[in-house]
Write a protein that holds these residues in place. Structure first.
Motif, PDB file in Angstrom:
ATOM      1  N   GLY A  49       0.782  -1.232   0.000  1.00  0.00           N
ATOM      2  CA  GLY A  49       0.000   0.000   0.000  1.00  0.00           C
ATOM      3  C   GLY A  49       0.812   1.279   0.000  1.00  0.00           C
ATOM      4  O   GLY A  49       0.251   2.371  -0.053  1.00  0.00           O
ATOM      5  N   ASN A  50       2.118   1.165   0.073  1.00  0.00           N
ATOM      6  CA  ASN A  50       2.990   2.331   0.116  1.00  0.00           C
ATOM      7  C   ASN A  50       3.572   2.595  -1.281  1.00  0.00           C
ATOM      8  O   ASN A  50       4.190   1.705  -1.862  1.00  0.00           O
ATOM      9  CB  ASN A  50       4.124   2.085   1.124  1.00  0.00           C
ATOM     10  CG  ASN A  50       4.762   3.360   1.601  1.00  0.00           C
ATOM     11  OD1 ASN A  50       4.092   4.343   1.871  1.00  0.00           O
ATOM     12  ND2 ASN A  50       6.074   3.340   1.728  1.00  0.00           N
ATOM     13  N   PRO A  51       3.382   3.802  -1.841  1.00  0.00           N
ATOM     14  CA  PRO A  51       3.923   4.073  -3.173  1.00  0.00           C
ATOM     15  C   PRO A  51       5.447   4.115  -3.138  1.00  0.00           C
ATOM     16  O   PRO A  51       6.034   4.743  -2.247  1.00  0.00           O
ATOM     17  CB  PRO A  51       3.344   5.454  -3.510  1.00  0.00           C
ATOM     18  CG  PRO A  51       3.109   6.109  -2.195  1.00  0.00           C
ATOM     19  CD  PRO A  51       2.740   4.982  -1.253  1.00  0.00           C
ATOM     20  N   ILE A  52       6.072   3.421  -4.103  1.00  0.00           N
ATOM     21  CA  ILE A  52       7.540   3.439  -4.109  1.00  0.00           C
ATOM     22  C   ILE A  52       8.124   4.006  -5.398  1.00  0.00           C
ATOM     23  O   ILE A  52       9.159   4.649  -5.362  1.00  0.00           O
ATOM     24  CB  ILE A  52       8.139   2.046  -3.809  1.00  0.00           C
ATOM     25  CG1 ILE A  52       7.722   1.025  -4.841  1.00  0.00           C
ATOM     26  CG2 ILE A  52       7.778   1.594  -2.418  1.00  0.00           C
ATOM     27  CD1 ILE A  52       8.617  -0.178  -4.842  1.00  0.00           C
ATOM     28  N   LEU A 111      14.183  -1.622   0.327  1.00  0.00           N
ATOM     29  CA  LEU A 111      14.849  -1.574   1.630  1.00  0.00           C
ATOM     30  C   LEU A 111      14.664  -0.247   2.362  1.00  0.00           C
ATOM     31  O   LEU A 111      14.708  -0.211   3.593  1.00  0.00           O
ATOM     32  CB  LEU A 111      16.349  -1.829   1.451  1.00  0.00           C
ATOM     33  CG  LEU A 111      16.735  -3.172   0.840  1.00  0.00           C
ATOM     34  CD1 LEU A 111      18.226  -3.216   0.543  1.00  0.00           C
ATOM     35  CD2 LEU A 111      16.335  -4.303   1.768  1.00  0.00           C
ATOM     36  N   ILE A 112      14.509   0.840   1.615  1.00  0.00           N
ATOM     37  CA  ILE A 112      14.400   2.175   2.200  1.00  0.00           C
ATOM     38  C   ILE A 112      13.039   2.745   1.834  1.00  0.00           C
ATOM     39  O   ILE A 112      12.778   3.045   0.672  1.00  0.00           O
ATOM     40  CB  ILE A 112      15.513   3.106   1.662  1.00  0.00           C
ATOM     41  CG1 ILE A 112      16.893   2.523   1.977  1.00  0.00           C
ATOM     42  CG2 ILE A 112      15.349   4.513   2.220  1.00  0.00           C
ATOM     43  CD1 ILE A 112      18.031   3.223   1.261  1.00  0.00           C
ATOM     44  N   GLN A 113      12.177   2.856   2.821  1.00  0.00           N
ATOM     45  CA  GLN A 113      10.833   3.379   2.572  1.00  0.00           C
ATOM     46  C   GLN A 113      10.413   4.332   3.672  1.00  0.00           C
ATOM     47  O   GLN A 113      10.628   4.071   4.853  1.00  0.00           O
ATOM     48  CB  GLN A 113       9.806   2.243   2.494  1.00  0.00           C
ATOM     49  CG  GLN A 113       9.934   1.362   1.295  1.00  0.00           C
ATOM     50  CD  GLN A 113       8.820   0.332   1.263  1.00  0.00           C
ATOM     51  OE1 GLN A 113       7.680   0.611   1.624  1.00  0.00           O
ATOM     52  NE2 GLN A 113       9.156  -0.871   0.839  1.00  0.00           N
ATOM     53  N   TRP A 114       9.793   5.409   3.244  1.00  0.00           N
ATOM     54  CA  TRP A 114       9.118   6.339   4.140  1.00  0.00           C
ATOM     55  C   TRP A 114       7.632   6.061   4.019  1.00  0.00           C
ATOM     56  O   TRP A 114       7.159   5.668   2.966  1.00  0.00           O
ATOM     57  CB  TRP A 114       9.458   7.780   3.771  1.00  0.00           C
ATOM     58  CG  TRP A 114      10.887   8.119   4.083  1.00  0.00           C
ATOM     59  CD1 TRP A 114      11.967   7.897   3.282  1.00  0.00           C
ATOM     60  CD2 TRP A 114      11.381   8.692   5.279  1.00  0.00           C
ATOM     61  NE1 TRP A 114      13.109   8.305   3.904  1.00  0.00           N
ATOM     62  CE2 TRP A 114      12.782   8.806   5.136  1.00  0.00           C
ATOM     63  CE3 TRP A 114      10.788   9.126   6.455  1.00  0.00           C
ATOM     64  CZ2 TRP A 114      13.595   9.336   6.138  1.00  0.00           C
ATOM     65  CZ3 TRP A 114      11.595   9.659   7.451  1.00  0.00           C
ATOM     66  CH2 TRP A 114      12.977   9.762   7.289  1.00  0.00           C
ATOM     67  N   LEU A 126       6.248  12.468   7.888  1.00  0.00           N
ATOM     68  CA  LEU A 126       6.732  11.191   7.342  1.00  0.00           C
ATOM     69  C   LEU A 126       7.562  10.452   8.372  1.00  0.00           C
ATOM     70  O   LEU A 126       8.422  11.054   9.034  1.00  0.00           O
ATOM     71  CB  LEU A 126       7.602  11.452   6.112  1.00  0.00           C
ATOM     72  CG  LEU A 126       6.890  11.666   4.801  1.00  0.00           C
ATOM     73  CD1 LEU A 126       7.896  12.060   3.714  1.00  0.00           C
ATOM     74  CD2 LEU A 126       6.127  10.446   4.380  1.00  0.00           C
ATOM     75  N   LEU A 127       7.315   9.155   8.485  1.00  0.00           N
ATOM     76  CA  LEU A 127       8.117   8.286   9.337  1.00  0.00           C
ATOM     77  C   LEU A 127       8.795   7.249   8.467  1.00  0.00           C
ATOM     78  O   LEU A 127       8.216   6.771   7.501  1.00  0.00           O
ATOM     79  CB  LEU A 127       7.247   7.580  10.387  1.00  0.00           C
ATOM     80  CG  LEU A 127       6.520   8.471  11.397  1.00  0.00           C
ATOM     81  CD1 LEU A 127       5.680   7.615  12.324  1.00  0.00           C
ATOM     82  CD2 LEU A 127       7.515   9.303  12.185  1.00  0.00           C
ATOM     83  N   ARG A 128      10.006   6.901   8.822  1.00  0.00           N
ATOM     84  CA  ARG A 128      10.734   5.897   8.056  1.00  0.00           C
ATOM     85  C   ARG A 128      10.231   4.512   8.440  1.00  0.00           C
ATOM     86  O   ARG A 128      10.110   4.184   9.624  1.00  0.00           O
ATOM     87  CB  ARG A 128      12.232   6.008   8.318  1.00  0.00           C
ATOM     88  CG  ARG A 128      13.026   5.015   7.515  1.00  0.00           C
ATOM     89  CD  ARG A 128      14.206   5.614   6.870  1.00  0.00           C
ATOM     90  NE  ARG A 128      14.936   4.579   6.158  1.00  0.00           N
ATOM     91  CZ  ARG A 128      16.195   4.669   5.859  1.00  0.00           C
ATOM     92  NH1 ARG A 128      16.879   5.739   6.194  1.00  0.00           N
ATOM     93  NH2 ARG A 128      16.792   3.707   5.205  1.00  0.00           N
ATOM     94  N   LEU A 129       9.909   3.690   7.431  1.00  0.00           N
ATOM     95  CA  LEU A 129       9.455   2.322   7.669  1.00  0.00           C
ATOM     96  C   LEU A 129      10.626   1.359   7.729  1.00  0.00           C
ATOM     97  O   LEU A 129      10.682   0.473   8.546  1.00  0.00           O
ATOM     98  CB  LEU A 129       8.505   1.878   6.556  1.00  0.00           C
ATOM     99  CG  LEU A 129       7.168   2.586   6.478  1.00  0.00           C
ATOM    100  CD1 LEU A 129       6.400   2.152   5.239  1.00  0.00           C
ATOM    101  CD2 LEU A 129       6.356   2.309   7.728  1.00  0.00           C
TER     102      LEU A 129
END
Length: 130
Positions: A49-52, A111-114, A126-129
């Motif tokens: 559900g998170n746009p990358i 690997l790197i997602q906000w 924004l929080l880092r996931l």
């Protein structure tokens, strides 16, 4: 392949259409389990559900944008302006598409997602996931 994305690509002018088709083919291959759809009028790929990553037509060319790309620390990606963590690459011709770069950027996007998915709930914070 998502029929809405196929239609988006077909509606582009020559040159831009080929870039869009190539990018979508590569993104489908590198993100086979990602949800993909037209979101805010542009093709976008999502993980949980998170746009990358997504792309859009600009006057200057086709912009490939990574929502968390500013955190990738990649010279080939231009950080966005403002409070978000996006970065992008602008393509004006097919020969600019570098598969090695795209592979590396896609791996970093996993690997790197906000957390853009919940940005409205957090009132723009924004929080880092990962």
């Amino acid at each position: 392949m998502n029929s809405d994305i196929t239609l988006y690509n077909k509606n582009q002018e020559d040159g831009a259409r080929e870039i869009c088709e190539q990018l979508s083919t590569i993104l489908y291959q590198l993100l086979p389990n990602a949800e993909n759809k037209i979101w805010h009028r542009h093709p976008v790929w999502f993980l949980e559900g998170n746009p990358i990553v997504g792309y859009s037509k600009l006057k200057a060319g086709i912009q490939l944008m990574f929502w968390s790309g500013a955190s990738f620390e990649e010279e080939g990606l231009k950080p966005g302006t403002g409070k978000f963590k996006d970065a992008s690459k602008l393509y004006t011709s097919m020969d600019e598409i570098n598969l090695e770069d795209l592979n590396r950027w896609i791996e970093k996007s996993k690997l790197i997602q906000w957390d853009y998915k919940n940005i409205y709930k957090r009132k723009g914070v924004l929080l880092r996931l990962k």
